[in-house]
Scaffold this motif. Structure first.
Motif, mmCIF file in Angstrom:
data_model
loop_
_atom_site.group_PDB
_atom_site.id
_atom_site.type_symbol
_atom_site.label_atom_id
_atom_site.label_comp_id
_atom_site.label_asym_id
_atom_site.label_seq_id
_atom_site.Cartn_x
_atom_site.Cartn_y
_atom_site.Cartn_z
ATOM 1 N N ILE A 117 0.863 -1.176 0.000
ATOM 2 C CA ILE A 117 0.000 0.000 0.000
ATOM 3 C C ILE A 117 0.901 1.228 0.000
ATOM 4 O O ILE A 117 1.558 1.540 0.997
ATOM 5 N N ARG A 118 0.952 1.911 -1.111
ATOM 6 C CA ARG A 118 1.822 3.077 -1.265
ATOM 7 C C ARG A 118 1.251 3.954 -2.367
ATOM 8 O O ARG A 118 0.575 3.471 -3.274
ATOM 9 N N PRO A 119 1.508 5.251 -2.305
ATOM 10 C CA PRO A 119 1.063 6.119 -3.399
ATOM 11 C C PRO A 119 1.677 5.708 -4.727
ATOM 12 O O PRO A 119 2.828 5.259 -4.776
ATOM 13 N N ARG A 120 0.916 5.863 -5.797
ATOM 14 C CA ARG A 120 1.389 5.508 -7.133
ATOM 15 C C ARG A 120 1.137 6.696 -8.071
ATOM 16 O O ARG A 120 0.133 6.741 -8.791
ATOM 17 N N SER A 157 -7.912 4.842 -5.623
ATOM 18 C CA SER A 157 -8.062 5.855 -4.585
ATOM 19 C C SER A 157 -7.304 7.110 -5.015
ATOM 20 O O SER A 157 -6.566 7.105 -6.009
ATOM 21 N N ASP A 202 -4.682 8.757 -4.322
ATOM 22 C CA ASP A 202 -3.229 8.783 -4.543
ATOM 23 C C ASP A 202 -2.704 7.493 -5.169
ATOM 24 O O ASP A 202 -1.494 7.296 -5.270
ATOM 25 N N SER A 248 -2.889 4.555 -3.934
ATOM 26 C CA SER A 248 -2.495 3.537 -2.955
ATOM 27 C C SER A 248 -3.318 2.270 -3.115
ATOM 28 O O SER A 248 -2.830 1.166 -2.875
ATOM 29 N N HIS A 249 -4.557 2.435 -3.501
ATOM 30 C CA HIS A 249 -5.451 1.299 -3.724
ATOM 31 C C HIS A 249 -5.868 1.292 -5.196
ATOM 32 O O HIS A 249 -6.406 2.277 -5.708
ATOM 33 N N GLU A 276 -11.406 7.724 -1.080
ATOM 34 C CA GLU A 276 -11.475 6.388 -1.658
ATOM 35 C C GLU A 276 -12.309 6.397 -2.934
ATOM 36 O O GLU A 276 -11.964 5.742 -3.923
#
Length: 237
Positions: A6-9, A95, A97, A99-100, A150
């Motif tokens: 789970i991290r910003p992409r 989401s 950023d 992340s999801h 989200e």
């Protein structure tokens, strides 16, 4: 197989928003009223033809019926067909950023005059105190998803749909609950304006307004933040 971190992409967000300036322009209130009326008609139709499922089925079962009816309406209701290209259930989305990568809002309403990467989102929840499905769950697993980015993070509006089985109403349940949440510091659910009743028909419908504290990832296409979101509440019984 290792789980995805789970991290910003930022690359995912940059591609999704390519050529766009977010948040998107507001959907007109006239169009939102047409959509609300279409949702009401669809629910009335499935109540007549699938009464047992609507009365006691799961949220997923009722929503699946709604989506099938809403897509069928495109073919035989000219005004609905001009405004709506299609309606999807559980369509994967990102989401705010990245992340999801696999968020799945209940209904994604793809409008003919809006970017298809950012459909109008509607979350659906059953309201039934006997099974512990109350306004608390409605807000925690519904409104909060819009506030935290989200769902609908590129939009200025979204819908919350309640399938009401216990006689609850927006004025009797949701407004008191959010009024109490608004007294907290900071206000829970980032409430700016409590639900205000709209429409003159029999439908139980209101609009609330919520600030969104997240900020967009750095990009020339995006403003610093999304601004508030207007949530259209539609309680169907």
């Amino acid at each position: 197989m290792r789980p995805t971190a789970i991290r910003p992409r930022p690359d995912q967000i940059a591609e999704l928003t390519r050529g766009l300036h977010l948040p998107l322009p507001e959907v007109s209130s006239v169009h939102l009223e047409i959509i609300a009326e279409g949702l009401i008609r669809a629910f009335s139709g499935i109540c007549l033809e699938a009464q047992a499922t609507v009365a006691s089925g799961s949220e997923a079962e009722v929503t699946a019926l709604m989506v099938s009816r809403l897509n069928a309406m495109i073919e035989y209701e000219p005004l609905w067909g001009q405004l709506v290209l299609c309606v999807a259930r559980g369509q994967e989305s990102l989401s705010f950023d990245g992340s999801h990568l696999e968020k799945r809002p209940d209904l994604s309403i793809i409008l003919s005059n809006q970017n298809r990467g950012f459909p109008l989102i509607a979350e659906a929840k059953i309201i039934d105190a006997a099974t512990s499905k109350t306004e608390v769950l409605y807000c925690d697993n519904g409104i909060r998803r819009f506030v935290e980015g989200e769902y609908a993070w590129g939009n200025r509006e979204a819908f919350m749909i309640a399938y009401v089985r216990d006689g609850s109403s927006i004025s009797g349940k949701l407004v008191p609950f959010l009024s109490n949440a608004m007294t907290k510091a900071p206000p829970d659910y980032c409430i700016e304006e409590l639900p205000v009743t709209i429409g003159a028909g029999e439908a139980d419908m209101a609009i609330s307004r919520h600030e969104r504290p997240f900020t967009y990832l750095n990009s020339s296409a995006l403003a610093d933040g999304p601004g508030p979101i207007s949530v259209w509440h539609l309680w169907l019984a």
